[in-house]
Design an enzyme around this catalytic site. Structure first.
Site: not given
Length: 305
Positions: A24-25, A48, A113, A137
């Protein structure tokens, strides 16, 4: 705090920091950061987020001093078709991580987020504002915040938005690629947020780790916002990208602003993703980096790649 060096009275020494995810970033930004600590990257197949047993066994085996929970299910539109998987990875796994971390005395830094808000209004969202996500999400990420908070782990939750970097797939890379083939691109001009460099997020996470090493209770068990210091529309973001690219002698094109209604997506996007990040800066003594300098550096690296 078994095996932990947090708050150690002697000279500070290396911490073992376990980072969830590898590609990921933010994970890749952490990997290249000037962090003085030992970073361990936990990723599939051994680790996982959809498998609680793998989370528990990894933390028990590696026994980190700190966990950075950076990995997530990030396919926003696909989540509408896979709500159970999104909730398992984003909503339940942070609680598993928190309980496993609490068992070994390791605090958790967790990324969340702007999608936890409903996107209304025009003012930047503060940490104390009510959450009301509209997408699967967003609902799954809010559930993850709540699961971590209830896990018993010492933690901090960092909400961020509009992440870009030299890595992976992101808006900056997409715009530069489109500019090579087009004279004009259509970009949404009625959704607003704070473009945020993943490299800056990595530095902020390491700042918290450093502060917690000497003062483990500093700002603990709270939610923070960490995003770029300037808000703009997606169209304004694109215009800035092309202006910087043009100054560096590379591809650029014109931007035509369009309403979000002309760019249909399965999952609703917040019209207002602006985040107020002053609390993080004040708590951890980490002023927000200059957004234009951060963007310029990322574009420079992408052009040179």
């Amino acid at each position: 705090m078994p095996g932990s060096v947090l708050g150690h009275p002697e000279a500070e020494r290396l911490m073992r920091i376990l980072v969830t995810g590898r590609d990921g970033q933010v994970a890749r930004s952490l990997a290249e950061s000037d962090c003085d600590h030992e970073l361990i990257f936990a990723a599939r197949p051994d680790f996982d987020l959809a498998d609680a047993a793998s989370i528990e066994s990894t933390l028990e085996r590696d026994r980190p001093d700190l966990v950075i929970s950076a990995a997530a299910y990030t396919a926003v539109d696909q989540a509408e078709d896979e709500p159970d998987m999104a909730m398992l990875v984003n909503g339940e796994a942070p609680g598993v991580i928190g309980r496993a971390a609490a068992n070994i005395g390791a605090p958790v830094l967790h990324l969340s987020t702007d999608y936890v808000f409903d996107g209304s209004g025009t003012e930047p969202w503060r940490e104390s504002d009510p959450t009301a996500p509209h997408s699967v999400y967003g609902k799954s990420k809010l559930a993850g915040e709540q699961a971590l908070a209830a896990s018993g782990a010492t933690h901090a939750i960092l909400r961020t938005a509009w992440i870009y970097s030299p890595f992976g797939t992101n808006f900056v890379k997409t715009m530069l690629a489109l500019a090579r083939d087009r004279d004009t691109v259509e970009v949404v001009d009625d959704q607003y947020g704070n473009p945020t460099s993943a490299l800056d997020i990595a530095h902020a996470l390491i700042r918290v780790a450093d502060r917690w090493q000497s003062c483990p209770s500093l700002g603990a068990n709270r939610v923070y916002h960490f995003a770029g210091d300037t808000s703009m529309s997606w169209a304004e973001f694109a215009q800035t990208i092309f202006a910087i690219s043009k100054r560096q002698g590379c591809a650029h094109c014109s931007v035509e602003g369009i309403p979000a209604s002309q760019y249909p997506a399965k999952a609703p996007r917040p019209a207002n993703s602006r985040l107020e990040s002053a609390l993080f800066a004040e708590t951890f003594g980490h002023p927000l980096p200059d957004w234009h300098a951060s963007l310029t550096e990322t574009i420079r690296r992408l052009i040179a790649a």
